[in-house]
Scaffold this active site. Sequence first.
Site, PDB file in Angstrom:
ATOM      1  N   SER A   1       0.851  -1.180   0.000  1.00 26.55           N
ATOM      2  CA  SER A   1       0.000   0.000   0.000  1.00 26.55           C
ATOM      3  C   SER A   1       0.888   1.233   0.000  1.00 26.55           C
ATOM      4  O   SER A   1       2.069   1.158   0.369  1.00 26.55           O
ATOM      5  CB  SER A   1      -0.901   0.003   1.247  1.00 26.55           C
ATOM      6  OG  SER A   1      -1.539   1.255   1.430  1.00 26.55           O
TER       7      SER A   1
ATOM      8  N   TYR B   1      -2.260  -1.215  10.305  1.00 22.57           N
ATOM      9  CA  TYR B   1      -2.315  -1.467   8.857  1.00 22.57           C
ATOM     10  C   TYR B   1      -1.016  -1.026   8.192  1.00 22.57           C
ATOM     11  O   TYR B   1      -0.438  -1.766   7.377  1.00 22.57           O
ATOM     12  CB  TYR B   1      -3.505  -0.726   8.251  1.00 22.57           C
ATOM     13  CG  TYR B   1      -3.629  -0.864   6.755  1.00 22.57           C
ATOM     14  CD1 TYR B   1      -4.211  -1.992   6.180  1.00 22.57           C
ATOM     15  CD2 TYR B   1      -3.172   0.141   5.896  1.00 22.57           C
ATOM     16  CE1 TYR B   1      -4.335  -2.124   4.805  1.00 22.57           C
ATOM     17  CE2 TYR B   1      -3.291   0.016   4.522  1.00 22.57           C
ATOM     18  CZ  TYR B   1      -3.872  -1.114   3.984  1.00 22.57           C
ATOM     19  OH  TYR B   1      -3.989  -1.239   2.620  1.00 22.57           O
TER      20      TYR B   1
END
Length: 309
Positions: free
Chosen positions: A183, A196
Amino acid sequence: MIGIIMIVYQFVLLVLDFVHFVFRATLLTLQAAWRLVFPPPEKSVVGEIVLITGAGHGIGRELSLQLARLGAKIVCLDINEANNKKTVADICREGGAAFGYKCDVTNKDEVRAVSNEIRENVGEITILVNNAGIMPCKPFIKHTSEDIESIFRVNVFAHFWMLKEWLPTFIAIGRGHIVAMSSIAGLMATSNLVPYCASKYAVKGLMDGLQEEMRYGGRNPNIKFTCVHPFIVDTGLAKKPRIRFPSLTPVLTPETAAEAIISAVQHEQEEVVLPYQAALVHHAVRLLPREVMKVFLDFMDTGVDEHDS
């Protein structure tokens, strides 16, 4: 006398190694510049057997559909059996070849069992796409221990269990391609996504380390790696994105993200940031002093706001 000769010998070797390093570095730099202007031809995925985790939704579903249209045989894995069956049915309806398996990729025993079924019913896969992921959006102190463990089981450990099953296959057949979904949060951290971010930094570390291990000493040159760092993609995970300049860093559709990922695979890119505007911002930020970088990120005011899971 022998000692002096050995010292001179070692010095000459060092000089020769340095000259060789400079020559190779110059050649590879020129080669990289050439490829920016004249990209290599796209490799075909016709006949490849592609295993995609999280294939029932979002980017995983779009990758499955688009790769099938390009002639690949798709193996769809998802814990949501209904969504997975829909992806398989849609591929078959379009004339493609697809196989669906329900699998909890966080469970290494289940991954092993399903992988054996795939070998028996479909064959040895040649492209592995570790796509499944979750993204709870809330401040760190609101994450329970169970939340954090769940994030790492899905976003990190699942990669390991899939790799443990299929990397030996790639090594045995002498080729393969591993794609991992990291990401932009695995390159530039943001608030409300601390576990995350940590999981996606871990994915980048995994891919970097594995790529170096496969490369070292010319061990497995035909096993390719692509680590993907998307900006916000409209898959429903980020329910409250905050973007001050949406024209500069737009939210991607799953379709657009999948197209870019497939292109990166076909061009054997080792790392890709999506969209290209986000890549430009990331590269620019990396050149700034850390304190200036923080001011710049405040100015951009981009991230995700807290929402209930």
